[in-house]
Design an enzyme around this catalytic site. Structure first.
Site, PDB file in Angstrom:
ATOM      1  N   GLY A 290     -21.226  -6.371  27.106  1.00  0.00           N
ATOM      2  CA  GLY A 290     -20.774  -6.560  28.651  1.00  0.00           C
ATOM      3  C   GLY A 290     -21.838  -5.710  29.603  1.00  0.00           C
ATOM      4  O   GLY A 290     -22.733  -5.524  29.259  1.00  0.00           O
ATOM      5  N   SER A 291     -21.099  -5.323  30.607  1.00  0.00           N
ATOM      6  CA  SER A 291     -21.799  -4.589  31.752  1.00  0.00           C
ATOM      7  C   SER A 291     -22.972  -3.448  31.600  1.00  0.00           C
ATOM      8  O   SER A 291     -23.776  -3.191  32.077  1.00  0.00           O
ATOM      9  CB  SER A 291     -21.068  -4.775  32.999  1.00  0.00           C
ATOM     10  OG  SER A 291     -20.480  -5.652  33.414  1.00  0.00           O
ATOM     11  N   THR A 292     -22.212  -2.715  30.553  1.00  0.00           N
ATOM     12  CA  THR A 292     -23.216  -1.384  30.329  1.00  0.00           C
ATOM     13  C   THR A 292     -24.647  -1.895  29.921  1.00  0.00           C
ATOM     14  O   THR A 292     -25.583  -1.351  29.968  1.00  0.00           O
ATOM     15  CB  THR A 292     -22.423  -0.782  29.192  1.00  0.00           C
ATOM     16  OG1 THR A 292     -22.323  -1.513  28.150  1.00  0.00           O
ATOM     17  CG2 THR A 292     -21.236  -0.105  29.736  1.00  0.00           C
TER      18      THR A 292
END
Lengths: 636, 361
Positions: A290-292
């Site tokens: 995801g966004s990491t």
């Protein structure tokens, strides 16, 4: 004349006899002088029996020498069947004391073997039981002191430490990987016996067991304690499927803390399932980050010069259509007009799709490879996963778009923290490691010392600085606000990834994660925390992971004695947030003057007098608006 | 009564017997206590035999020297009858795997031991009568046949060690009597062929040979005794563990008071103990040979030599086995090993030697 011939032959026979006697004598000399050592050793083995005393394993220590795996001395029962005079009586007594079956005990006591141990009832006897057995003074029944592995902190660091079996042998984790160093040399009590096993009246020889070498880990006991506590809190609050946290020194690759849930108590490892025991999630688990992962995409884009975070702009309408698929931003209706820095702060997916396309698939996947995804990091722990990365030839626009915001690739937490560490430390990728040194605690001799291992250069110093600024920005103004700590420059990035099962995204099943950097201007630690499928919570990492990350960061500030930094980015305040201001120095001022300077705060006065003698909090600390400042009043 | 060489001979014999009594005590008290609850059991029995032995020695020395010459044929015949009888189950008693004993209570008598002496006396008389003529092979054929028959009967028991001593002593007497060397080469050949045949008949003998070459190949089987013996001798070193200090006698070495008593001597007294025993035996044979050389009478010369040869040859066999030079043959160490029958026969031999050498001292 004839007698003479007889006599010659008689003398000849005598000569032969004397010769034979000489041969015999020389053979005896040979056996007693030249074979003396060999035969003495062999016969000593024959005459002596050994009561083994297991050696203590080396300790496992944290980086400051705190004991993570220790030994306790236990008393064990050893039986020498040949020496037992009344097997029925001995078996009866022992089975009564140990509360075991008489027939089993009788079998032990009469077994045709030189030394018999009674597993497991005869091991780890309490003092009172041992004393009772001792009081009978049975011949052939011995109590020996042995070392047994003991983990004083229970579940703490369990997956890293691993566990040991009944014979003190390492079975997993550091215990297995460094078993050769940790294993000591067993000692023995040697006594002499006749061929029937009876003890002979000769002095016993005691060979002291030699403890193994100590293994010092890079782990910091206090940081580990902090993440263990917060993981427990997470489990209590959200009952997630899994939860994990890793902390790394980005400048060396040293693991400072590592834990996951479910965990186990290595003292009683048999009570846990194989899955629980074997899966050290921070290195084993692979999932869509995801966004990491956007940190990686952004670093690549900045390094390649395809994006200028502060100058480039992007309009987010709430979704973007790629190859017929509509990719939505997490915020319904979109973020509207933003700089690319704001795209990063807001974790705006359509903005990253744009960034991905600006880079192109070749370059993006080159960087993914460069940062080490798809390969083991090579950390010195067993059971590391590799993750799955698209083959660049199979990547179409849709795959490129999703990869750019962290979906469609599968990575491990250790890969992520290693890659991010390299981004924030100036662009040097170090191999993560957990064993710091191997030493002898008695002499303090260091046998082996591991130092940081540079693997490759990832990004330039400039890119590193830009990314550090961007990460701090996320905490000050974007999705990481909860982790904002006044006076300390915290960088971070949230991640919320939908989980995939059999090729389909699951509803309401997310892995929430957070990557934190502290302090962001000159990172000393990178912390990654992930919660797999938290229940009863908002489905956004900004709210789920951040409070726990903040608590851990506060602990770390204390533990690592991180100094306050200047030029912290001011937080974007929301109406409910407390605002912080620097407290001015009012010592020596009159009441009125002080009041004027402290207009943002409440004041209480202590003591009589007109002049401020002292103030709490002291000057130059930051203090929240409307907080109470205590002034001690006195006379000049 | 006893002078010079005969006195030395007597003293050396007595010393060996005393050493034997001491070592029988030291090596056997553990086993004796374990088996009979009486740690002095073996040494007491041996003491009785020693006393009887000296009585018999005295009686034999007092006998007229012509006694042996006159009755040599009868000794031989009686010995053959006994050798035949002992093979009959119910008459002969099996001990240690051989039917070679007449059991009288706990005491036993081995007719093969009597045959050893009888055949020497017979051969000596026969050869002394056939002066100069036995360059022809036919002259010695009767001796060979009688020897072969005795050997056969002994091997039926079987008692290989005694059989070999008997054959070798007769051959030695024939050798000293001046029989042509080529016949001995023939004996040698027959001996080799015979050994091969014996091994083929009873393969356990081959085991003994291989175990002698490498006792560690079968440490719990055929190599067991040799290994246990070496474990006693080796650690003894120069000075040994001291009297009663042996460890191997603690049930490791089976029956340490019999065939392997010399390994306990080595273990307790080291090289010096071993040297003392060997030197005593060497003095013994030197004295006997000197007495034989002094003797003019051919019958007496042959008997003194033949009986002396038997004692020393047996000693050499025993020592060689104990130190691992040759395979296990199962003979005792004369004068020293526990065993009444063996001691009595050896003392009878000594009595005869001392008797026949009377005039020359």
């Amino acid at each position: 004349m004839f007698t003479k011939k007889n006599d010659e032959r008689i003398k000849f026979v005598l000569l032969i006899f004397i010769l034979l006697f000489l041969i015999i004598f020389f053979k005896i000399v040979y056996v007693q002088v030249f074979s003396y050592d060999k035969l003495s050793n062999l016969s000593d083995d024959l005459w002596s029996r050994e009561l083994p005393i297991s050696a203590a394993r080396g300790k496992i220590l944290d980086r400051n020498g705190k004991v993570l795996a220790d030994n306790i001395t236990i008393t064990s029962l050893i039986i020498i069947p040949n020496q037992i005079k009344e097997p029925e009586k001995v078996a009866k007594t022992l089975s009564d004391i140990l509360n075991t079956d008489y027939d089993d005990m009788y079998k032990h006591v009469t077994k045709k073997t030189s030394i018999e141990r009674i597993h497991p009832e005869g091991r780890g006897l309490s003092f009172s039981v041992a004393d009772k057995i001792n009081s009978y003074n049975f011949e052939g029944v011995y109590l020996v002191k042995e070392a047994k592995r003991y983990y004083p902190n229970g579940n703490m660091l369990s997956h890293v430490l691993g566990y040991t079996g009944i014979d003190n042998q390492g079975l997993s984790g550091v215990e297995l990987l460094y078993d050769d160093y940790l294993t000591g040399e067993d000692g023995a009590i040697k006594y002499y016996s006749d061929a029937k096993g009876n003890k002979l009246d000769m002095a016993e020889v005691y060979t002291e067991p030699e403890a193994g070498l100590d293994v010092m880990l890079t782990v910091d006991f206090d940081i580990q304690t902090s993440i263990e506590r917060e993981l427990d809190n997470i489990v209590t609050s959200f009952s997630p499927d899994h939860a994990l946290a890793v902390a790394m020194n980005p400048n060396t690759g040293e693991i400072l803390a590592m834990s996951s849930r479910p965990d186990f108590d290595p003292n009683n490892y048999k009570n846990y399932s194989k899955e629980t025991l074997n899966r050290n999630l921070p290195i084993w688990m692979t999932y869509e980050p995801g966004s990491t992962f956007k940190i990686i995409t952004t670093a690549a884009a900045v390094e390649e010069g395809v994006v200028n975070l502060e100058k480039d702009e992007f309009y987010d309408s709430g979704s973007v259509t790629v190859s017929g698929a509509k990719l939505r931003c997490w915020k319904a209706g979109g973020h509207g007009h933003q700089t690319m820095l704001q795209v990063f702060e807001n974790s705006c997916n359509p903005g990253f799709v744009k960034m991905g396309f600006s880079l192109g698939k070749e370059k993006l996947f080159n960087y993914i490879d460069l940062f080490g995804f798809g390969d083991k990091t090579g950390i010195d722990l067993n059971g590391e996963g590799k993750g799955i990365i698209f083959d660049v030839d199979d990547v179409k626009d849709l795959e490129l778009a999703t990869t750019a915001f962290g979906q469609g690739v599968s990575v491990t937490p250790i890969q992520q923290i290693t890659a991010v560490s390299s981004i924030v430390n100036g662009g040097n990728l170090y191999k993560p490691y957990i064993m710091k040194s191997i030493l002898d605690s008695k002499t303090n001799n260091v046998y082996l010392e591991k130092n940081k291992e540079f693997v490759k250069k990832t990004v330039s110093k400039n890119t590193s600085n830009i990314l550090k600024m961007a990460l701090e920005s996320v905490v000050a103004k974007g999705g990481g606000k909860v982790t904002y700590i006044d006076g300390y420059r915290v960088g971070g990035k949230t991640g919320t990834a939908q989980k995939v099962e059999n090729g389909h995204y699951l509803d309401n099943n997310y892995i929430m994660s957070f990557m934190a950097v502290l302090p962001s201007n000159d990172p000393e630690i990178v912390l990654y925390l992930a919660i797999d499928n938290p229940k009863k919570t908002a489905l956004l990492s900004s709210y789920t992971t951040t409070p726990y990350v903040r608590k851990i960061l506060l602990d770390i500030i204390n533990i690592m004695d991180i100094q306050k930094q200047k030029m912290q980015k001011e937080k974007d305040y929301e109406w409910m947030d407390k605002k912080y201001f620097e407290v001015p120095n009012v010592i020596g001022m009159t009441k009125d003057e002080a009041k004027k300077h402290l207009s943002l705060f409440d004041i209480t006065y202590v003591g009589d007098g007109d002049i401020v003698v002292d103030q709490t909090p002291s000057a130059n600390t930051r203090y929240y608006e409307t907080g109470t400042i205590k002034l001690l009043m006195g006379n000049r | 009564m006893l002078k010079n060489k005969r006195l030395i001979l007597f003293i050396v014999m007595t010393l060996l017997i005393l050493i034997g009594l001491l070592m029988i005590f030291s090596s056997s008290y553990i086993w004796a206590d374990y088996k009979f609850g009486d740690s002095l059991k073996y040494v007491k029995q041996q003491l009785i035999f020693v006393i009887i032995g000296f009585l018999i020695l005295y009686i034999i020395m007092k006998l007229n020297s012509d006694f042996f010459y006159k009755y040599s044929k009868y000794f031989l015949i009686i010995s053959f009858i006994l050798l035949g009888l002992v093979l009959i189950p119910g008459v002969g008693v099996v001990r240690n795997g051989s039917r070679s004993w007449f059991g009288i209570g706990s005491f036993g008598i081995q007719p093969s031991e009597a045959m050893k002496i009888a055949i020497i006396i017979f051969t000596a008389k026969y050869l002394s009568l056939k002066r100069n003529v036995y360059k022809k092979f036919s002259t010695i054929v009767p001796v060979i046949i009688i020897m072969g028959l005795a050997f056969l009967l002994i091997m039926l028991q079987p008692d290989f060690g005694t059989g070999v001593i008997l054959v070798m002593s007769v051959v030695a007497v024939l050798f000293t009597a001046g029989v042509n060397m080529k016949y001995f080469y023939m004996f040698g050949l027959i001996g080799v062929v015979g050994a091969v045949v014996l091994i083929l008949i009873a393969p356990y003998r081959l085991d003994r040979i291989t175990s002698f070459l490498n006792p560690w190949s079968d440490p719990l089987g055929t190599g067991f005794q040799i290994i246990q013996s070496l474990y006693a001798i080796g650690p003894g070193g120069l000075l040994g563990f001291g009297f009663l200090g042996s460890r191997q006698k603690h049930f490791y070495l089976p029956e340490p008071q019999t065939d392997f008593i010399f390994s306990i001597i080595c273990e307790e007294f080291g090289i010096f103990g071993a040297l003392l025993v060997i030197v005593l035996f060497a003095i013994l044979i030197i004295m006997i040979i000197k007495l034989a050389l002094d003797e003019e009478n051919m019958f007496k010369k042959y008997v003194i030599f033949g009986l002396g040869f038997q004692i020393i040859f047996q000693a050499i066999l025993n020592l060689s086995v104990v130190i691992g030079l040759i395979p296990v043959t199962g003979v005792t160490l004369p004068f020293i090993s526990y065993g009444g029958s063996s001691l009595l026969v050896t003392m009878v031999s000594m009595g005869i030697i001392l008797n026949l050498s009377k005039r020359n001292d």
